[in-house]
Design an enzyme around this catalytic site. Structure first.
Site, PDB file in Angstrom:
ATOM      1  N   GLY A 271     -40.437  13.533 109.380  1.00  0.00           N
ATOM      2  CA  GLY A 271     -41.039  13.331 107.956  1.00  0.00           C
ATOM      3  C   GLY A 271     -41.986  14.565 107.355  1.00  0.00           C
TER       4      GLY A 271
ATOM      5  N   GLY B 257     -46.407  21.671 111.590  1.00  0.00           N
ATOM      6  CA  GLY B 257     -46.528  20.353 111.036  1.00  0.00           C
ATOM      7  C   GLY B 257     -46.949  19.317 112.257  1.00  0.00           C
ATOM      8  CG  ASP B 258     -45.144  15.420 112.214  1.00  0.00           C
ATOM      9  OD1 ASP B 258     -44.784  16.447 111.505  1.00  0.00           O
ATOM     10  OD2 ASP B 258     -44.480  14.494 112.842  1.00  0.00           O
TER      11      ASP B 258
ATOM     12  N   GLY C 117     -45.053  16.778 107.738  1.00  0.00           N
ATOM     13  CA  GLY C 117     -45.895  16.798 108.673  1.00  0.00           C
ATOM     14  C   GLY C 117     -47.536  16.572 108.142  1.00  0.00           C
TER      15      GLY C 117
ATOM     16  NE  ARG D 168     -45.494  22.905 107.650  1.00  0.00           N
ATOM     17  CZ  ARG D 168     -44.821  21.799 108.193  1.00  0.00           C
ATOM     18  NH1 ARG D 168     -44.091  22.060 109.170  1.00  0.00           N
ATOM     19  NH2 ARG D 168     -44.805  20.504 107.623  1.00  0.00           N
TER      20      ARG D 168
ATOM     21  CB  THR E 122     -39.009  16.142 113.812  1.00  0.00           C
ATOM     22  OG1 THR E 122     -39.730  16.834 112.754  1.00  0.00           O
ATOM     23  CG2 THR E 122     -39.310  16.185 114.940  1.00  0.00           C
TER      24      THR E 122
HETATM   25  N1  GLY Z   1     -42.304  16.648 110.649  1.00  0.00           N
HETATM   26  C1  GLY Z   1     -41.906  18.102 110.771  1.00  0.00           C
HETATM   27  C2  GLY Z   1     -42.586  18.899 110.096  1.00  0.00           C
HETATM   28  O1  GLY Z   1     -43.636  18.673 109.227  1.00  0.00           O
HETATM   29  O2  GLY Z   1     -42.720  20.162 110.353  1.00  0.00           O
END
Ligand code: GLY
Length: 298
Positions: free
Chosen positions: A201, A179-180, A203, A177, A149
């Protein structure tokens, strides 16, 4: 520091240069980090963000992005957006208002269409080739195989802190899906009274510790940005290892209200930093005995 900017990964070097010039010219942290992130989103040679981002299982590129203004604590975020040039620009436009700040999937695309955001097919020939090569061996994916990211944090000359993030997410992810990266508190957080933080990293790991908010909370309790970033990552890494026997990759950048930086990580990673006295440069961060060792990349 009058102004400062920190961003994840060496791919952000040119974007940090752009943001630095803007901050030096007294432009806002919000504008500077938007341009910084867009520079990465527009570069097809980076395979984890925007154009050229890694495809999902069906060979489609879906983008996630987030934005937070540390003065108002307003945030904007989008998840699983397909066919648009810039996740961060759409996310930033959602800052205003007290509702509908986080849109996903077809809802986010409908909003982008209605508000005239530029369209773009982010699936490149190279992205298709990477997907083709990997599709038959859906291995246990490692975060840094497939998604790095881009996160930017900046303090401007008025003292405002902002955070921005953008990613195409986990390579070969399931449709839908998230992520963070678009999740406030996990992928990013900014509070001009205290500090800001943002994560890269895996997520699914980062969200278990609301990592960005954890770092800002430690700053609020009096820790330096460096102590806070390292404590946030180390505590979560330890908890996960104790409970599950392993922890997947997680890295965090932080900036306090004075413009001091913090970096915490459980794997080697790179970041870019600049302030009014420091030219933009790429640094490496390596975890060693609970500390993060930082060096300038040659
Ligand atoms: N850190 C980005 C994701 O997990 O999508």
């Amino acid at each position: 520091m009058k102004w400062a900017v920190i961003a994840t990964w060496a791919m952000a070097e040119n974007g940090v240069r752009i943001a630095s010039k803007m901050l030096e010219n007294e432009e806002s942290a919000a504008d500077a980090i938007t341009e910084g992130v867009c520079d990465v989103e527009d570069n097809p040679s980076y395979h984890s963000v925007g154009c050229g981002g890694r495809p999902n299982r069906d060979c489609r590129v879906f983008l996630d992005g987030g934005f937070m203004d540390g003065d108002s604590l307003h945030f904007g975020a989008v998840g699983a957006v397909e066919g648009y040039r810039s996740a961060v620009r759409i996310a930033r436009s959602l800052l205003k208002g007290d509702a509908n700040n986080f849109l996903v999937g077809s809802g986010a695309e409908k909003y982008a269409e209605a508000n005239g955001f530029e369209k773009r097919d982010n699936l490149t020939e190279e992205g298709k080739a990477i997907w083709q090569a990997e599709k038959d061996r859906l291995k246990q994916l490692s975060a840094y195989d497939g998604h790095d990211t881009v996160c930017f944090l900046a303090k401007d000359q008025k003292g405002t802190l902002c955070a921005a993030t953008s990613t195409s997410g986990l390579f070969m992810k399931e449709e839908g899906r998230l992520g963070d990266t678009p999740v406030p508190g996990s992928g990013f957080y900014a509070d001009s009274k205290t500090g800001a933080a943002a994560a890269t990293g895996m997520g699914e790991e980062i969200m278990k510790g609301a990592l960005s908010y954890a770092a800002v909370m430690y700053m609020k309790q009096g820790m330096s940005a460096m102590e806070a970033a390292q404590k946030a990552v180390n505590e979560l890494d330890k908890e996960l290892k104790e409970r599950n026997g392993y922890a997947q990759p997680m890295s965090l950048v932080a900036l306090d209200k004075e413009g001091n930086i913090g970096v915490g990580t459980n794997v080697e990673f790179t970041f870019v930093y600049a302030d009014e006295k420091t030219e933009p440069a790429v640094y490496t961060a390596v975890p060693l005995d609970g500390k993060t060792v930082i060096g300038k990349r040659m």
